[in-house]
Design a protein around this motif. Structure first.
Motif, PDB file in Angstrom:
ATOM      1  N   ILE A  28      34.633 -14.200  20.145  1.00  0.00           N
ATOM      2  CA  ILE A  28      34.991 -12.783  20.229  1.00  0.00           C
ATOM      3  C   ILE A  28      33.914 -12.011  20.979  1.00  0.00           C
ATOM      4  O   ILE A  28      34.214 -11.154  21.812  1.00  0.00           O
ATOM      5  CB  ILE A  28      35.215 -12.194  18.816  1.00  0.00           C
ATOM      6  N   GLU A  29      32.656 -12.328  20.714  1.00  0.00           N
ATOM      7  CA  GLU A  29      31.554 -11.631  21.373  1.00  0.00           C
ATOM      8  C   GLU A  29      31.565 -11.845  22.889  1.00  0.00           C
ATOM      9  O   GLU A  29      31.325 -10.918  23.649  1.00  0.00           O
ATOM     10  CB  GLU A  29      30.230 -12.097  20.792  1.00  0.00           C
ATOM     11  N   ARG A  35      35.526  -4.901  21.760  1.00  0.00           N
ATOM     12  CA  ARG A  35      36.113  -4.994  20.416  1.00  0.00           C
ATOM     13  C   ARG A  35      35.090  -5.525  19.415  1.00  0.00           C
ATOM     14  O   ARG A  35      35.103  -5.149  18.242  1.00  0.00           O
ATOM     15  CB  ARG A  35      37.340  -5.901  20.433  1.00  0.00           C
ATOM     16  N   TYR A  36      34.226  -6.388  19.888  1.00  0.00           N
ATOM     17  CA  TYR A  36      33.171  -6.924  19.025  1.00  0.00           C
ATOM     18  C   TYR A  36      32.248  -5.803  18.558  1.00  0.00           C
ATOM     19  O   TYR A  36      31.884  -5.741  17.387  1.00  0.00           O
ATOM     20  CB  TYR A  36      32.391  -8.004  19.769  1.00  0.00           C
ATOM     21  N   SER A  37      31.911  -4.900  19.468  1.00  0.00           N
ATOM     22  CA  SER A  37      31.039  -3.786  19.081  1.00  0.00           C
ATOM     23  C   SER A  37      31.748  -2.858  18.092  1.00  0.00           C
ATOM     24  O   SER A  37      31.117  -2.351  17.158  1.00  0.00           O
ATOM     25  CB  SER A  37      30.567  -3.012  20.310  1.00  0.00           C
ATOM     26  N   LEU A  38      33.046  -2.639  18.277  1.00  0.00           N
ATOM     27  CA  LEU A  38      33.805  -1.837  17.306  1.00  0.00           C
ATOM     28  C   LEU A  38      33.798  -2.498  15.930  1.00  0.00           C
ATOM     29  O   LEU A  38      33.674  -1.829  14.904  1.00  0.00           O
ATOM     30  CB  LEU A  38      35.257  -1.663  17.770  1.00  0.00           C
ATOM     31  N   MET A  39      33.928  -3.795  15.933  1.00  0.00           N
ATOM     32  CA  MET A  39      33.951  -4.544  14.691  1.00  0.00           C
ATOM     33  C   MET A  39      32.601  -4.451  13.974  1.00  0.00           C
ATOM     34  O   MET A  39      32.547  -4.265  12.760  1.00  0.00           O
ATOM     35  CB  MET A  39      34.272  -6.001  15.022  1.00  0.00           C
ATOM     36  N   LEU A  40      31.518  -4.552  14.722  1.00  0.00           N
ATOM     37  CA  LEU A  40      30.188  -4.477  14.117  1.00  0.00           C
ATOM     38  C   LEU A  40      29.880  -3.089  13.574  1.00  0.00           C
ATOM     39  O   LEU A  40      29.181  -2.951  12.576  1.00  0.00           O
ATOM     40  CB  LEU A  40      29.120  -4.875  15.135  1.00  0.00           C
ATOM     41  N   LEU A  49      42.575  -5.718  15.405  1.00  0.00           N
ATOM     42  CA  LEU A  49      42.017  -5.648  16.757  1.00  0.00           C
ATOM     43  C   LEU A  49      42.705  -6.571  17.752  1.00  0.00           C
ATOM     44  O   LEU A  49      42.718  -6.299  18.942  1.00  0.00           O
ATOM     45  CB  LEU A  49      40.525  -6.012  16.723  1.00  0.00           C
ATOM     46  N   PHE A  50      43.269  -7.672  17.275  1.00  0.00           N
ATOM     47  CA  PHE A  50      43.784  -8.694  18.176  1.00  0.00           C
ATOM     48  C   PHE A  50      45.246  -8.991  17.889  1.00  0.00           C
ATOM     49  O   PHE A  50      45.681  -8.961  16.742  1.00  0.00           O
ATOM     50  CB  PHE A  50      42.962  -9.986  18.037  1.00  0.00           C
TER      51      PHE A  50
END
Length: 80
Positions: A28-29, A35-40, A49-50
């Motif tokens: 994902i990163e 999206r990874y930054s949103l998740m973090l 997200l997906f």
């Protein structure tokens, strides 16, 4: 001399990183950094997200990484 030592250290580090399989969050990163930054940051849930197709791609990449890692381990044991 110092440059040679630095070169050897960086080549060892690169090899060391390649020895580990990619997990789901690693995929994902690399594939979906925004999206990874949103998740973090905790702004949204990981499940929303997906799409289903994106999840399949993420799982497939992670699985392929693990299977190639296992093959490398088996080959190393066989030829050591």
């Amino acid at each position: 001399m110092n440059e040679l030592a630095d070169y050897k250290r960086t080549s060892i580090r690169k090899k060391y990183v390649q020895d580990f399989p990619e997990g789901i969050l690693d995929v994902i990163e690399t594939d979906y950094p925004e999206r990874y930054s949103l998740m973090l940051e905790g702004r949204t849930s990981i499940t929303t997200l997906f799409s289903s197709e994106e999840w399949i791609n993420i799982f497939a990449k992670s699985r392929n990484s693990f299977s190639s890692h296992i093959q490398r381990i088996n080959l190393t044991r066989k030829y050591s």
